[in-house]
Scaffold this motif. Structure first.
Motif, mmCIF file in Angstrom:
data_model
loop_
_atom_site.group_PDB
_atom_site.id
_atom_site.type_symbol
_atom_site.label_atom_id
_atom_site.label_comp_id
_atom_site.label_asym_id
_atom_site.label_seq_id
_atom_site.Cartn_x
_atom_site.Cartn_y
_atom_site.Cartn_z
ATOM 1 N N ALA A 57 0.957 -1.068 0.286
ATOM 2 C CA ALA A 57 -0.307 -0.088 0.114
ATOM 3 C C ALA A 57 1.122 0.916 -0.051
ATOM 4 O O ALA A 57 0.658 2.378 -0.819
ATOM 5 C CB ALA A 57 -1.122 0.179 1.693
ATOM 6 N N ALA A 110 -20.108 1.851 -6.560
ATOM 7 C CA ALA A 110 -18.498 1.492 -6.250
ATOM 8 C C ALA A 110 -17.163 2.602 -5.903
ATOM 9 O O ALA A 110 -16.667 2.985 -4.978
ATOM 10 C CB ALA A 110 -17.751 0.445 -6.676
ATOM 11 N N ILE A 113 -15.859 5.977 -3.137
ATOM 12 C CA ILE A 113 -15.233 5.707 -1.870
ATOM 13 C C ILE A 113 -14.352 7.736 -2.122
ATOM 14 O O ILE A 113 -12.868 7.763 -2.168
ATOM 15 C CB ILE A 113 -13.632 5.223 -2.604
ATOM 16 C CG1 ILE A 113 -13.347 4.388 -4.001
ATOM 17 C CG2 ILE A 113 -14.085 3.914 -1.967
ATOM 18 C CD1 ILE A 113 -12.081 3.874 -4.342
ATOM 19 N N ALA A 115 -4.208 3.422 2.688
ATOM 20 C CA ALA A 115 -5.827 2.368 2.150
ATOM 21 C C ALA A 115 -6.721 2.039 0.961
ATOM 22 O O ALA A 115 -7.083 1.336 0.318
ATOM 23 C CB ALA A 115 -6.794 1.105 3.479
ATOM 24 N N LEU A 116 -7.076 3.476 1.192
ATOM 25 C CA LEU A 116 -8.080 3.579 -0.017
ATOM 26 C C LEU A 116 -7.550 2.948 -0.795
ATOM 27 O O LEU A 116 -8.159 3.092 -2.241
ATOM 28 C CB LEU A 116 -8.584 5.099 0.056
ATOM 29 C CG LEU A 116 -9.556 5.490 1.379
ATOM 30 C CD1 LEU A 116 -9.803 6.890 1.284
ATOM 31 C CD2 LEU A 116 -10.909 5.173 0.747
ATOM 32 N N ALA A 164 -4.982 0.966 -1.892
ATOM 33 C CA ALA A 164 -4.846 -0.086 -2.145
ATOM 34 C C ALA A 164 -6.259 -0.511 -3.047
ATOM 35 O O ALA A 164 -6.584 -1.465 -3.693
ATOM 36 C CB ALA A 164 -4.648 -0.631 -1.148
ATOM 37 N N PHE A 165 -6.869 -0.333 -2.537
ATOM 38 C CA PHE A 165 -8.527 -0.687 -2.366
ATOM 39 C C PHE A 165 -8.620 0.025 -4.235
ATOM 40 O O PHE A 165 -9.180 -1.316 -4.298
ATOM 41 C CB PHE A 165 -9.942 -0.070 -1.800
ATOM 42 C CG PHE A 165 -11.006 -0.400 -2.195
ATOM 43 C CD1 PHE A 165 -11.647 -1.351 -1.171
ATOM 44 C CD2 PHE A 165 -11.957 0.745 -3.039
ATOM 45 C CE1 PHE A 165 -13.091 -1.452 -1.898
ATOM 46 C CE2 PHE A 165 -13.158 0.213 -3.024
ATOM 47 C CZ PHE A 165 -13.706 -0.722 -2.265
ATOM 48 N N VAL A 166 -8.884 0.517 -4.109
ATOM 49 C CA VAL A 166 -8.945 1.738 -5.891
ATOM 50 C C VAL A 166 -8.044 0.458 -7.077
ATOM 51 O O VAL A 166 -8.600 -0.612 -7.748
ATOM 52 C CB VAL A 166 -8.479 2.754 -5.977
ATOM 53 C CG1 VAL A 166 -8.551 3.180 -7.233
ATOM 54 C CG2 VAL A 166 -8.762 3.515 -5.369
ATOM 55 N N ALA A 216 -7.277 -2.842 -6.470
ATOM 56 C CA ALA A 216 -8.015 -3.581 -5.954
ATOM 57 C C ALA A 216 -9.665 -4.055 -7.191
ATOM 58 O O ALA A 216 -9.729 -4.589 -6.994
ATOM 59 C CB ALA A 216 -8.169 -4.308 -4.775
ATOM 60 N N LEU A 217 -9.582 -2.500 -7.019
ATOM 61 C CA LEU A 217 -11.266 -2.526 -7.685
ATOM 62 C C LEU A 217 -11.244 -2.442 -9.045
ATOM 63 O O LEU A 217 -12.194 -2.677 -10.851
ATOM 64 C CB LEU A 217 -12.123 -0.889 -7.475
ATOM 65 C CG LEU A 217 -13.789 -0.195 -7.306
ATOM 66 C CD1 LEU A 217 -14.120 -1.401 -7.318
ATOM 67 C CD2 LEU A 217 -13.776 0.879 -7.281
#
Length: 470
Positions: free
Chosen positions: A25, A70, A74, A242-243, A245-247, A249-250
């Motif tokens: 991350a 989704a 965020i 972390a956000l 990293a979420f992007v 993954a998305l």
């Protein structure tokens, strides 16, 4: 600042000094060319299916809506953490002045250039002269439905928001309003957009500008008290990582989500059967806007990039391809914001620049929208035989610039500010119906230009930000 003391300026290098420094991350995002190819292929496949079996394509709408939600889910927390990290990364609030002035200057210059390009192209091509049937013009002139109500319904349908919420976001779209809002409305709205009486309410309605203003002010305050706010700085920085990293993954499911979005929208247009008929009537207008957008995106913005950075702008554009394709698919610069941040960082733009410039640009830097509004107003004037003087075209240029800055980052919001541009020179509002049938597609092109302009802005403003202290 003494290097032996713990630093609280919020720079990423400080925040990431931990035993787990290899955490993914905290690393610069990896730009995957294969993902770009998958997204491009998904768009092509979606359009092909929409044109051949439109009734089947429309059933993919739920998948596209889930992906879009989704992304939007965020946006607000990512804007808060990214802008905060950008401000904290400067280490001293006094260092905000130069990059802030550079960002505002860039936004104004490129928006004015875009408007000028739109005016020149539409005056050269003259798409409204002799191309629209009189019967078509009479149809819109005799409509009883008020343009304000038509736009409320159009925006609600395209954005997925309720008409009530559309009315809250755009108070100028009063159902009983008989005239277009004027320039004073733009200035009032711009002033009121800077500050909100309810920060959580602004977050619920995805009003990013007051959130950014609050974040800049709060972050600037934190830089004046670094030792007392070390915990907040670490929390915000790690939340931002972390956000992002979420992007990332998305984005692994982005080809599927984008396929559903594009297939459903193009399929709906094909199933209704009106799109090609309307395009045949105003095809020259469509071509004029696309040509203007192409000149701005492929010549003007790359030239600015090269002059400032002396680097290959088209290689940079290739690095931003995932964000540009996502912008075309979602038709929303706000929804594309998470992807734009990830791609800009992967392209090598300083993170403190991307975190500060791109969220701000996604709210007020609307080059494509400004160009479109200027071109659309001149087209309508040409179609109805309304001769505009040089002074009136100058008024359109100024009004389109201000209106674009005040446009919300939701699909087809430029239609609302078109009312202001038309009203500024006394053009009948009902003829906005001439461009409604093809606006949803033009919206995708101008949103893509808006997002590219934001990323170029981050690269340009990045040279004004001092190097991070070692």
């Amino acid at each position: 600042m003494n290097a032996t003391k713990p630093r609280g300026n919020g720079t990423l290098s400080d925040a990431n000094q931990s035993p787990d420094d290899g955490n993914s991350a905290s690393k610069k995002p990896h730009h995957s060319n294969s993902l770009t190819y998958w997204i491009a292929g998904a768009i092509v496949a979606a359009i092909a299916i929409a044109l051949t079996v439109p009734n089947v394509a429309t059933h993919f709408e739920i998948g596209g809506e889930l992906f879009l939600r989704a992304l939007k889910m965020i946006v607000v927390p990512l804007v808060f953490t990214s802008v905060m990290c950008g401000i904290l990364g400067l280490g001293d609030v006094r260092k905000l002045g130069k990059p802030g002035a550079a960002a505002v200057g860039y936004y104004l210059c490129t928006t004015v250039l875009a408007v000028i390009i739109g005016l020149v192209v539409v005056n050269v091509i003259r798409p409204g002269v002799g191309t629209v049937d009189q019967a078509q013009l009479d149809k819109f002139a005799q409509k009883d439905t008020q343009p304000h109500q038509v736009l409320r319904e159009t925006l609600a349908e395209s954005s997925g928001l309720s008409e009530k919420l559309i009315g809250d976001v755009f108070p100028e779209l009063e159902v009983n309003s008989e005239k277009a809002p004027g320039v004073e409305t733009i200035l009032e709205n711009l002033a009121l957009m800077l500050v909100t009486d309810n920060l959580f309410g602004a977050a619920v309605e995805t009003q990013l500008l007051p959130i950014i203003v609050f974040t800049i002010a709060f972050g600037a305050l934190l830089t004046t008290m670094p030792y007392e706010t070390r915990t907040i700085t670490t929390l915000v920085t790690e939340a931002n990582n972390a956000l992002l990293a979420f992007v990332m993954a998305l984005m692994k499911i982005a080809p599927l989500g984008i396929f559903c979005l594009v297939a459903a929208r193009f399929g709906k247009a094909q199933a209704e059967g009106r799109f090609l008929d309307e395009l045949g009537q105003i095809g020259w207008y469509f071509a004029a806007v696309v040509i203007g957008l192409a000149i701005h995106a492929l010549i003007v913005l790359p030239l600015i990039f090269w002059i400032v950075r002396r680097e290959n702008p088209y290689r940079f554009a290739a690095s931003m391809s995932q964000a540009l394709l996502t912008a075309f698919s979602t038709a929303s610069s706000s929804a594309t914001l998470p992807v734009t941040l990830e791609c800009a960082e992967a392209a090598g733009i300083p993170k403190r620049s991307t975190e500060f410039v791109i969220p701000l640009g996604a709210t007020i830097n609307m080059d494509g929208t400004a160009l479109y509004e200027a071109a659309a107003a001149i087209f309508i004037a040409q179609a109805i035989g309304f001769d505009l003087t040089f002074g009136e075209q100058a008024i359109i240029a100024v009004t389109a610039t201000l209106a674009a800055i005040g446009a919300a980052g939701i699909p087809e919001a430029g239609l609302v500010t078109m009312l202001i541009v038309l009203g500024a020179v006394g053009l009948p509002l009902e003829y906005i119906g001439l461009i409604l049938a093809v606006d949803w597609l033009l919206d995708r092109f101008r949103t893509t230009v808006n997002v590219f302009g934001d990323s170029i802005g981050a690269a340009v403003v990045g040279v004004t930000i001092p190097d991070e202290p070692s």
